[in-house]
Design an enzyme around this catalytic site. Structure first.
Site, short mmCIF file in Angstrom:
data_model
loop_
_atom_site.label_atom_id
_atom_site.label_comp_id
_atom_site.label_asym_id
_atom_site.label_seq_id
_atom_site.Cartn_x
_atom_site.Cartn_y
_atom_site.Cartn_z
N GLN A 77 0.57 -1.01 0.07
CA GLN A 77 0.43 -0.04 0.06
C GLN A 77 1.07 1.31 0.52
O GLN A 77 1.24 1.35 0.63
CB GLN A 77 -1.18 0.30 1.36
CG GLN A 77 -1.64 1.01 1.30
CD GLN A 77 -2.47 1.34 2.94
OE1 GLN A 77 -3.28 0.12 3.38
NE2 GLN A 77 -3.31 2.80 3.17
N CYS A 83 -6.92 0.94 1.49
CA CYS A 83 -6.65 0.23 2.11
C CYS A 83 -7.67 -0.60 2.06
O CYS A 83 -7.74 -2.15 1.78
CB CYS A 83 -6.46 0.48 3.64
SG CYS A 83 -7.46 1.18 4.58
N HIS A 155 -8.08 0.68 9.27
CA HIS A 155 -7.09 0.17 8.18
C HIS A 155 -7.80 -1.10 8.81
O HIS A 155 -8.11 -2.08 8.55
CB HIS A 155 -5.59 -0.20 8.64
CG HIS A 155 -4.63 -0.79 7.98
ND1 HIS A 155 -4.66 0.10 6.68
CD2 HIS A 155 -4.02 -1.79 7.68
CE1 HIS A 155 -3.60 -0.83 6.14
NE2 HIS A 155 -2.96 -1.39 6.96
N ASP A 170 -1.51 -7.33 4.90
CA ASP A 170 -1.46 -6.16 5.37
C ASP A 170 -1.03 -4.78 4.36
O ASP A 170 0.64 -5.22 4.08
CB ASP A 170 -1.32 -5.66 6.25
CG ASP A 170 -1.16 -4.22 7.26
OD1 ASP A 170 -1.06 -3.88 6.31
OD2 ASP A 170 -0.83 -4.72 8.67
#
Length: 216
Positions: A77, A83, A155, A170
């Protein structure tokens, strides 16, 4: 390009180009009875949580769990507030053998185009992808609450069973985080256990939400 913060709303997320054979549904809770309501089969789970100092401190301790050179599709990201779409890309790109896509889906085109790229190259490609950016913002603007961009401290991450391993995706990390073995029939329970650990680390914080990608 300024990405709009996205809600964790399955109805809206289902409008981002995934075919009707698999759909996002709400996960009403992370305990036994609540998890039993999640339709089976389920191939991915997404968690929305607040970014706190405790979380950032903990993230520095999991470097040894990052899977290097994995077959899993991982995307870094770079853009703020992207996200939600990145977690969705992780969910579907690592389930290409199951998930179908709508005709002309920008998600499928992006996944196919970036299949052989590195995580950083994929990030650059996403930054230049007008179709996904426009789809993300269109869906995000349909949400019930639209906080100011500089007030967003939440997030999205995704959990997927990749070759019998429970992997956490992630985009702020350097790769997928391996949480150990899982099976198709225990995936929801196993992913929820890791989600509960996120909750338990944040004493007094209740702003956690999850959705699951399930066969419809």
């Amino acid at each position: 390009m300024e990405w709009t913060p996205m809600e964790i709303n399955p109805e809206l997320m289902n409008n981002l180009g995934v075919g009707e054979s698999w759909r996002f549904v709400d996960v009403l809770g992370l305990e036994g009875d609540q998890l039993s309501a999640v339709p089976k089969p389920c191939c991915a789970m997404m968690l929305l949580f607040p970014l706190t100092q405790q979380h950032e401190s903990f993230r520095g301790q999991v470097a040894d769990k990052i899977v290097a050179g994995s077959e899993a599709y991982f995307l870094k990201q770079k853009a703020d507030n992207s996200c939600g779409t990145i977690a969705l890309l992780h969910a579907v790109a690592n389930n290409k053998d199951k998930v179908t896509f709508e005709n002309g889906s920008a998600l499928k085109k992006f996944i196919d185009e970036t299949a052989a790229m590195s995580p950083d190259e994929r990030a650059k490609h996403l930054e230049q992808n007008q179709a996904i950016f426009a789809a993300h913002n269109e869906v995000a603007m349909q949400g019930q609450c639209r906080p100011e961009a500089d007030q967003v401290h939440f997030h999205f991450i995704a959990f997927v069973n990749v070759n019998g391993q429970l992997l956490e995706f992630d985009g702020k990390m350097n790769g997928a985080v391996n949480h150990g073995p899982t099976k198709d029939d225990s995936f929801v329970t196993d992913a929820a256990k890791v989600c509960r650990e996120f909750v338990e680390r944040e004493q007094g914080e209740v702003r956690f939400s999850a959705v699951a990608l399930c066969q419809s």
